[in-house]
Design an enzyme around this catalytic site. Structure first.
Site, PDB file in Angstrom:
ATOM      1  N   ARG A  71     -12.692 -33.181 -15.831  1.00 59.77           N
ATOM      2  CA  ARG A  71     -11.307 -33.045 -15.360  1.00 59.77           C
ATOM      3  C   ARG A  71     -11.238 -33.280 -13.856  1.00 59.77           C
ATOM      4  NH1 ARG A  71      -7.473 -30.859 -18.793  1.00 59.77           N
ATOM      5  NH2 ARG A  71      -8.387 -30.061 -20.702  1.00 59.77           N
ATOM      6  N   ARG A  97      -1.529 -32.920 -19.689  1.00 63.80           N
ATOM      7  CA  ARG A  97      -2.891 -32.590 -19.236  1.00 63.80           C
ATOM      8  C   ARG A  97      -2.803 -31.345 -18.380  1.00 63.80           C
ATOM      9  NH1 ARG A  97      -6.635 -34.421 -22.008  1.00 63.80           N
ATOM     10  NH2 ARG A  97      -8.154 -34.146 -20.362  1.00 63.80           N
ATOM     11  N   ASN A 113       7.039 -28.325 -13.153  1.00 68.48           N
ATOM     12  CA  ASN A 113       6.910 -28.793 -14.548  1.00 68.48           C
ATOM     13  C   ASN A 113       8.132 -28.335 -15.339  1.00 68.48           C
ATOM     14  OD1 ASN A 113       5.636 -29.728 -16.976  1.00 68.48           O
ATOM     15  ND2 ASN A 113       5.084 -27.618 -17.450  1.00 68.48           N
ATOM     16  N   HIS A 115       9.304 -27.123 -19.151  1.00 66.65           N
ATOM     17  CA  HIS A 115       8.702 -26.606 -20.387  1.00 66.65           C
ATOM     18  C   HIS A 115       9.820 -26.219 -21.352  1.00 66.65           C
ATOM     19  CE1 HIS A 115       5.684 -24.781 -22.914  1.00 66.65           C
ATOM     20  NE2 HIS A 115       6.464 -23.725 -23.010  1.00 66.65           N
ATOM     21  N   SER A 142      12.722 -24.342 -19.190  1.00 66.29           N
ATOM     22  CA  SER A 142      12.482 -23.778 -17.857  1.00 66.29           C
ATOM     23  C   SER A 142      11.819 -24.828 -16.985  1.00 66.29           C
ATOM     24  CB  SER A 142      11.510 -22.583 -17.944  1.00 66.29           C
ATOM     25  OG  SER A 142      11.873 -21.684 -18.963  1.00 66.29           O
ATOM     26  N   ASP A 151       1.638 -22.842 -17.790  1.00 63.09           N
ATOM     27  CA  ASP A 151       3.042 -22.436 -17.944  1.00 63.09           C
ATOM     28  C   ASP A 151       3.335 -21.049 -17.364  1.00 63.09           C
ATOM     29  OD1 ASP A 151       3.455 -24.832 -19.344  1.00 63.09           O
ATOM     30  OD2 ASP A 151       3.015 -23.905 -21.276  1.00 63.09           O
ATOM     31  N   GLU A 180      17.478 -30.175 -20.783  1.00 65.07           N
ATOM     32  CA  GLU A 180      16.384 -30.451 -19.829  1.00 65.07           C
ATOM     33  C   GLU A 180      16.790 -31.534 -18.833  1.00 65.07           C
ATOM     34  OE1 GLU A 180      12.477 -31.183 -21.524  1.00 65.07           O
ATOM     35  OE2 GLU A 180      12.913 -29.884 -23.223  1.00 65.07           O
TER      36      GLU A 180
HETATM   37  C1  GAR Z   1       9.969 -32.323 -23.057  1.00 65.77           C
HETATM   38  O1  GAR Z   1      10.653 -31.628 -24.053  1.00 65.77           O
HETATM   39  C2  GAR Z   1       9.244 -31.364 -22.144  1.00 65.77           C
HETATM   40  O2  GAR Z   1       9.913 -30.164 -21.957  1.00 65.77           O
HETATM   41  C3  GAR Z   1       7.973 -31.143 -22.908  1.00 65.77           C
HETATM   42  O3  GAR Z   1       7.639 -32.389 -23.449  1.00 65.77           O
HETATM   43  C4  GAR Z   1       8.827 -33.144 -23.643  1.00 65.77           C
HETATM   44  C5  GAR Z   1       8.655 -34.449 -22.935  1.00 65.77           C
HETATM   45  O4  GAR Z   1       9.713 -35.305 -23.218  1.00 65.77           O
HETATM   46  N1  GAR Z   1       6.960 -30.632 -22.078  1.00 65.77           N
HETATM   47  C6  GAR Z   1       6.025 -29.783 -22.483  1.00 65.77           C
HETATM   48  O5  GAR Z   1       5.947 -29.384 -23.624  1.00 65.77           O
HETATM   49  C7  GAR Z   1       5.033 -29.370 -21.414  1.00 65.77           C
HETATM   50  N2  GAR Z   1       4.348 -28.179 -21.828  1.00 65.77           N
HETATM   51  P1  GAR Z   1       9.975 -36.574 -22.327  1.00 65.77           P
HETATM   52  O6  GAR Z   1       8.658 -37.322 -22.246  1.00 65.77           O
HETATM   53  O7  GAR Z   1      10.999 -37.340 -23.082  1.00 65.77           O
HETATM   54  O8  GAR Z   1      10.436 -36.109 -20.973  1.00 65.77           O
END
Ligand code: GAR
Length: 276
Positions: A71, A97, A113, A115, A142, A151, A180
């Site tokens: 990583r 990641r 980020n 979530h 969030s 998270d 979102e």
């Molecule tokens: C979104 O719903 C975001 O909240 C989630 O992945 C999706 C990405 O969609 N993120 C996570 O789960 C991070 N832990 P997108 O590629 O269309 O933005």
């Protein structure tokens, strides 16, 4: 003196569809938006969102995590890609990641980020199904600061989405995604407000954007660049590269020490055997 407010130089990290990235890019078209989108980075060469980034002439880099043994190697490559862009804010938008302290400490307080849950509830994956199974009245999303624990950083902004009787994980994901797309740009405005004083001090001492050097892996804007093993070099963002360099020196030092101890122990054992 220019009256133009400083825009935070921002990189968006994606792994897939990139609809949040798109929402941020669209929001950034507004003259009063406090961030400019200077770079899109993906760990996945097939990420759907890369197409939008290229169509919109935003520099894109692909750093495939599978090309790196650890990583830390992957993150050192990421830091090498970011450095010449003097990035001030990193938005993870569906970037799947986990980041280690090596990367996070280089941009402390500057990585956020999104979530799909009402944090601290439902960290990790499969959030809407878990909310349904638990009989929750709400799910939601969030935007939070990124810290090494998954998270778990401070929440900047969150919004509820009502769970109705006929909702499934899929319908909730769709409803939440629409929320979102508004929440992320709003959170960036809040973060920019917090960072603005610091950013002013930083930029008054920094090189101007025009003096930025081109990254060695960059071919053209709007194209996608593969970074297989970029070295971290002393480009614009000196703070980041210093951290990486000290980290690499420490790793090398501890490795040399480890092997020295093993070799000395082996020599002593051999000498003892010969003696006996
Ligand atoms: C979104 O719903 C975001 O909240 C989630 O992945 C999706 C990405 O969609 N993120 C996570 O789960 C991070 N832990 P997108 O590629 O269309 O933005």
């Amino acid at each position: 003196m220019s009256d133009t407010p400083h825009k935070l130089r921002t990189a968006i990290f994606i792994s897939g569809r990139g609809s949040n990235m798109k929402a941020i890019v669209e929001a950034a078209r507004s003259p009063d938006f406090p961030a400019s989108i200077d770079l899109i980075v993906s760990n996945n060469p097939d990420a759907e969102g890369l197409k939008f980034a290229k169509l919109n002439n935003i520099p894109t880099y692909v750093v495939p995590h599978g090309n790196y043994e650890t990583r830390e190697d992957f993150e050192t490559a990421l830091l090498g890609v970011l450095a010449p862009y003097e990035i001030e804010l990193i938005c993870l938008a569906g970037f799947m990641r986990l980041l280690t302290p090596l990367f996070i400490s280089a941009y402390a307080g500057r990585i956020i980020n999104i979530h799909p849950s009402l944090l601290p509830l439902y960290k990790g994956t499969n959030t809407h199904q878990r909310a349904l199974d638990a009989g929750e009245a709400y799910t939601g999303c969030s935007v939070h600061y990124v810290i090494p624990e998954m998270d778990a950083g401070d929440v900047i902004l969150q919004e509820k989405v009502v769970i109705e009787d006929n909702d499934t994980a899929d319908t909730l994901a769709t409803k939440t995604l629409a929320v979102e797309h508004k929440l992320y740009p709003a959170a960036i405005r809040i973060v920019a407000d917090h960072l603005s004083q610091y950013t002013h001090e930083e930029t008054s001492n920094a090189e101007t954007t025009a003096q930025l050097k081109k990254h060695p892996f960059e071919k053209s804007h709007g194209g996608s660049h593969m970074a297989n093993a970029p070295e971290t070099k002393s480009h614009g963002n000196i703070k980041d590269t210093e951290i990486v360099n000290s980290w690499m020196m420490w790793v090398r030092f501890t490795t040399v020490m480890k092997y020295s101890v093993i070799i000395i122990a082996a020599i002593l054992i051999l000498m003892a055997l010969v003696w006996l």
